[in-house]
Enzyme design. Sequence first.
Site, short mmCIF file in Angstrom:
data_model
loop_
_atom_site.label_atom_id
_atom_site.label_comp_id
_atom_site.label_asym_id
_atom_site.label_seq_id
_atom_site.Cartn_x
_atom_site.Cartn_y
_atom_site.Cartn_z
N LEU A 224 0.87 -1.19 0.00
CA LEU A 224 0.00 0.00 0.00
C LEU A 224 0.90 1.24 0.00
O LEU A 224 1.94 1.23 0.68
CB LEU A 224 -0.83 -0.03 1.29
CG LEU A 224 -2.19 0.64 1.32
CD1 LEU A 224 -3.04 0.18 0.15
CD2 LEU A 224 -2.90 0.34 2.63
N HIS B 298 -4.30 -2.60 -12.36
CA HIS B 298 -4.85 -3.72 -11.61
C HIS B 298 -5.32 -4.76 -12.63
O HIS B 298 -6.03 -4.40 -13.59
CB HIS B 298 -6.03 -3.24 -10.74
CG HIS B 298 -6.61 -4.33 -9.89
ND1 HIS B 298 -5.95 -4.83 -8.79
CD2 HIS B 298 -7.75 -5.03 -10.02
CE1 HIS B 298 -6.70 -5.80 -8.26
NE2 HIS B 298 -7.78 -5.94 -8.99
N ASP C 187 -6.88 0.48 -4.50
CA ASP C 187 -7.63 0.14 -5.73
C ASP C 187 -8.93 0.94 -5.88
O ASP C 187 -9.84 0.49 -6.58
CB ASP C 187 -8.00 -1.36 -5.73
CG ASP C 187 -6.77 -2.21 -6.00
OD1 ASP C 187 -6.83 -3.41 -5.70
OD2 ASP C 187 -5.78 -1.66 -6.50
C1 GRF Z 1 0.57 -7.57 -13.21
O1 GRF Z 1 -0.37 -8.59 -13.22
C2 GRF Z 1 -0.08 -6.29 -12.80
O2 GRF Z 1 -1.38 -6.13 -13.30
C3 GRF Z 1 -0.12 -6.44 -11.31
O3 GRF Z 1 1.10 -7.08 -10.96
C4 GRF Z 1 1.58 -7.78 -12.10
C5 GRF Z 1 2.92 -7.21 -12.48
O4 GRF Z 1 3.52 -8.08 -13.37
N1 GRF Z 1 -0.24 -5.14 -10.68
P1 GRF Z 1 5.02 -7.69 -13.87
O5 GRF Z 1 5.92 -7.69 -12.64
O6 GRF Z 1 4.94 -6.32 -14.52
O7 GRF Z 1 5.37 -8.76 -14.86
#
Ligand code: GRF
Length: 194
Positions: A86, A103, A144
């Site tokens: 957070l 997200h 979020d």
């Molecule tokens: C992704 O699924 C993003 O949506 C979420 O964390 C993941 C990050 O993946 N917030 P990466 O480390 O960019 O491959």
Amino acid sequence: RSIVIFASGSGSNVEKIAEYFADRSDVEISLILSNNPKAGVIERARRYHIPVLLFDRTGFYQTDQVTSLLQKQGVDLIVLAGFMWLMPVPLVQAFPNRIVNIHPALLPKFGGKGMYGHFVHEAVVGAGETESGITIHFVNEQYDEGQVIFQATCPVEPTDDAEAVARKVQVLEHRHYPRVVDEVLQRLDLQYEL
Ligand code: GRF
């Protein structure tokens, strides 16, 4: 314009953003910040010659080191890309409408504490959803719940398991996040503060 990126994981989104801005002289990714010394994003940052700042819970929540460093650096936009903690309230308050997050689901559904990474896709499949997708939003003090900037969807077939959904969602992340970050930066140029 200068952006910094917070990441805790593999950093595939960081890589796509770095690629997107690689030949842009008007936008610089000045720092990648992580809470995870073993994160894959550190190696990716090295490949793009982007400095990395590692911090722990004490440094991040008990001190204002990170906030004051970012204010001194004159950061225009803070990008969260797979950052699992957070954001501290003082940091959010120091950068109003200047922090964006992605997200891997269609907020407001499947959001909130604990709904991150692979677990989100399990929940989407478990709920029998027929679509999922991504939500890019401003970050405020509630996890979020900031203003939504962009959403994109993908179908969820009855035969899809969480891994299949994760793959489709990641394609959307990589396709849209860099461009949406660029659009937010361009809008900053139109935003005047009296
Ligand atoms: C992704 O699924 C993003 O949506 C979420 O964390 C993941 C990050 O993946 N917030 P990466 O480390 O960019 O491959």
